[in-house]
Design an enzyme around this catalytic site. Structure first.
Site, mmCIF file in Angstrom:
data_model
loop_
_atom_site.group_PDB
_atom_site.id
_atom_site.type_symbol
_atom_site.label_atom_id
_atom_site.label_comp_id
_atom_site.label_asym_id
_atom_site.label_seq_id
_atom_site.Cartn_x
_atom_site.Cartn_y
_atom_site.Cartn_z
ATOM 1 N N SER A 1 0.945 -1.094 0.088
ATOM 2 C CA SER A 1 0.096 0.004 0.018
ATOM 3 C C SER A 1 0.754 1.254 -0.048
ATOM 4 O O SER A 1 1.697 1.600 0.893
ATOM 5 C CB SER A 1 -0.851 -0.071 1.151
ATOM 6 N N HIS B 1 -8.193 -0.317 -4.425
ATOM 7 C CA HIS B 1 -9.144 -0.680 -3.490
ATOM 8 C C HIS B 1 -10.016 0.601 -3.418
ATOM 9 O O HIS B 1 -9.719 1.695 -2.931
ATOM 10 C CB HIS B 1 -8.475 -0.741 -2.059
ATOM 11 N N ASP C 1 -5.133 2.880 -2.678
ATOM 12 C CA ASP C 1 -6.385 3.049 -2.038
ATOM 13 C C ASP C 1 -6.869 4.528 -2.396
ATOM 14 O O ASP C 1 -6.624 5.438 -2.302
ATOM 15 C CB ASP C 1 -5.717 3.418 -0.266
ATOM 16 N N MET D 1 -12.616 3.094 -1.818
ATOM 17 C CA MET D 1 -13.160 3.338 -0.593
ATOM 18 C C MET D 1 -14.278 4.301 -0.915
ATOM 19 O O MET D 1 -13.973 5.569 -0.287
ATOM 20 C CB MET D 1 -12.488 3.511 0.678
ATOM 21 N N HIS E 1 -1.038 -1.879 -3.942
ATOM 22 C CA HIS E 1 -2.280 -1.618 -3.537
ATOM 23 C C HIS E 1 -2.445 0.007 -3.711
ATOM 24 O O HIS E 1 -1.785 0.774 -2.993
ATOM 25 C CB HIS E 1 -2.442 -2.233 -2.134
ATOM 26 N N MET F 1 -11.259 -6.215 5.764
ATOM 27 C CA MET F 1 -10.110 -4.931 6.484
ATOM 28 C C MET F 1 -10.216 -5.396 7.737
ATOM 29 O O MET F 1 -10.954 -5.910 8.631
ATOM 30 C CB MET F 1 -11.383 -3.553 6.499
ATOM 31 N N MET G 1 -9.831 6.995 -1.824
ATOM 32 C CA MET G 1 -10.984 7.512 -0.669
ATOM 33 C C MET G 1 -11.786 8.760 -1.443
ATOM 34 O O MET G 1 -11.093 9.710 -1.865
ATOM 35 C CB MET G 1 -10.429 7.719 0.453
ATOM 36 N N ASP H 1 -6.214 -6.108 5.106
ATOM 37 C CA ASP H 1 -5.823 -4.831 4.686
ATOM 38 C C ASP H 1 -5.858 -4.301 6.157
ATOM 39 O O ASP H 1 -6.915 -4.089 6.565
ATOM 40 C CB ASP H 1 -6.797 -4.296 3.796
HETATM 41 C C1 DX5 Z 1 -6.841 1.809 5.140
HETATM 42 C C2 DX5 Z 1 -6.236 1.364 3.840
HETATM 43 C C3 DX5 Z 1 -4.977 0.576 3.737
HETATM 44 C C4 DX5 Z 1 -3.901 1.288 4.540
HETATM 45 C C5 DX5 Z 1 -3.009 0.057 4.947
HETATM 46 O O1 DX5 Z 1 -7.939 2.372 4.736
HETATM 47 O O2 DX5 Z 1 -7.432 0.554 3.101
HETATM 48 O O3 DX5 Z 1 -4.700 -0.243 2.417
HETATM 49 O O4 DX5 Z 1 -3.105 1.685 3.664
HETATM 50 O O5 DX5 Z 1 -1.910 0.576 5.738
HETATM 51 P P1 DX5 Z 1 -1.183 -0.201 6.930
HETATM 52 O O6 DX5 Z 1 -0.393 -1.305 6.305
HETATM 53 O O7 DX5 Z 1 -0.138 1.212 7.332
HETATM 54 O O8 DX5 Z 1 -2.346 -0.410 8.021
HETATM 55 ZN ZN ZN Z 2 -6.709 -0.635 1.198
#
Ligand code: DX5
Ligand code: ZN
Length: 239
Positions: free
Chosen positions: A35, A91, A62, A93, A60, A162, A64, A200
């Site tokens: 990530s 991913h 992310d 969100m 990965h 998650m 948002m 994750d």
């Molecule tokens: C959180 C994300 C994760 C996050 C993981 O909402 O979906 O992918 O970046 O990061 P770490 O490994 O630092 O928990």
């Molecule tokens: Zn993620």
């Protein structure tokens, strides 16, 4: 002696290549998806490449939207800037993932995962991802029961469990999600044995053995990898 030094760097590259193969070969069945959310975003392309060289199987990404979760991270144009050579594990969100599939498919995604708690029709969104030629994943938040994804296990390539509340990197792993990973693995073994389970949030050298034992086979890891002094070694520890 310019010839000698160039030979040396060629040799270095060959050794490096075999080192990566060796590390990736240690546990062929466990994948690490790095990530980049908590990496140095001023050099996001180089940070993704760094994880790839250290042995990450996937990157990965992310996304948002400031609605499904409080934060806004980055979107399709930023993903498009990453190397086409990388396997991008997107991913989403976001509240309305079905509106994003075409954009992300055109911006380098190989796999798109969206949330069962989103407001899009699940079947329709899975079909849209498949029609775009990509693998589809369905994500589930820590408090959502395992049963909510059971009707979709045969339709997707992956379930993302998650292990922290979505929205932020660097949070503490939530151990109460472990029985849910096992429950999904058990059900998948009955209906779709090759289903991948990705975890994750808060995945480190300490928590990786717990999630692997519960049945996870793709480990997302962000801060643990990017804070490590030696990312090769951190990758090795996760696998
Ligand atoms: C959180 C994300 C994760 C996050 C993981 O909402 O979906 O992918 O970046 O990061 P770490 O490994 O630092 O928990
Ligand atoms: Zn993620």
């Amino acid at each position: 002696m310019p010839g000698f030094s160039s030979k040396n760097s060629d040799l270095g590259r060959i050794v490096n290549f075999f080192e990566i193969l060796f590390r990736k070969g240690i546990s062929l069945n466990i994948k690490v998806s790095a990530s980049i959310l908590n990496s140095d975003l001023s050099a996001i392309g180089a940070e993704a490449a760094k994880a790839d060289i250290a042995g990450a199987d996937w990157i990965h990404f992310d996304v948002m939207d400031g609605h499904f979760v409080e934060n806004i991270s980055y979107g399709a144009p930023v993903q498009k800037a990453l190397s086409k050579r990388l396997f991008i594990d997107t991913h989403l969100m976001v509240t309305h993932p079905h509106t994003q599939i075409k954009l992300f498919a055109e911006s380098g995604s190989n796999m798109i995962t969206f949330h069962v708690e989103s407001e899009s029709d699940i079947d329709h969104t899975i079909n849209k991802i498949h029609r775009a030629g990509l693998m589809a994943g369905l994500a589930i938040k820590p408090a959502t029961p395992a049963e909510s994804v059971f009707p979709f296990l045969e339709k997707v390539e992956m379930i993302l469990v998650m292990t922290v509340e979505p929205g932020l990197g660097g949070q503490e792993f939530l151990a109460y999600t472990l029985p849910k990973i096992s429950a999904i693995r058990k059900k998948a073994d009955e209906v779709k044995p090759d289903l991948m389970i990705e975890v994750d949030g808060g995945i480190t050298g300490d928590t990786a053995p717990l999630v692997k034992k519960a049945g996870a086979d793709v480990l997302v890891s962000g801060s643990y990898l990017y804070k490590a002094k030696d990312m090769f070694m951190a990758m090795h520890t996760l696998k």
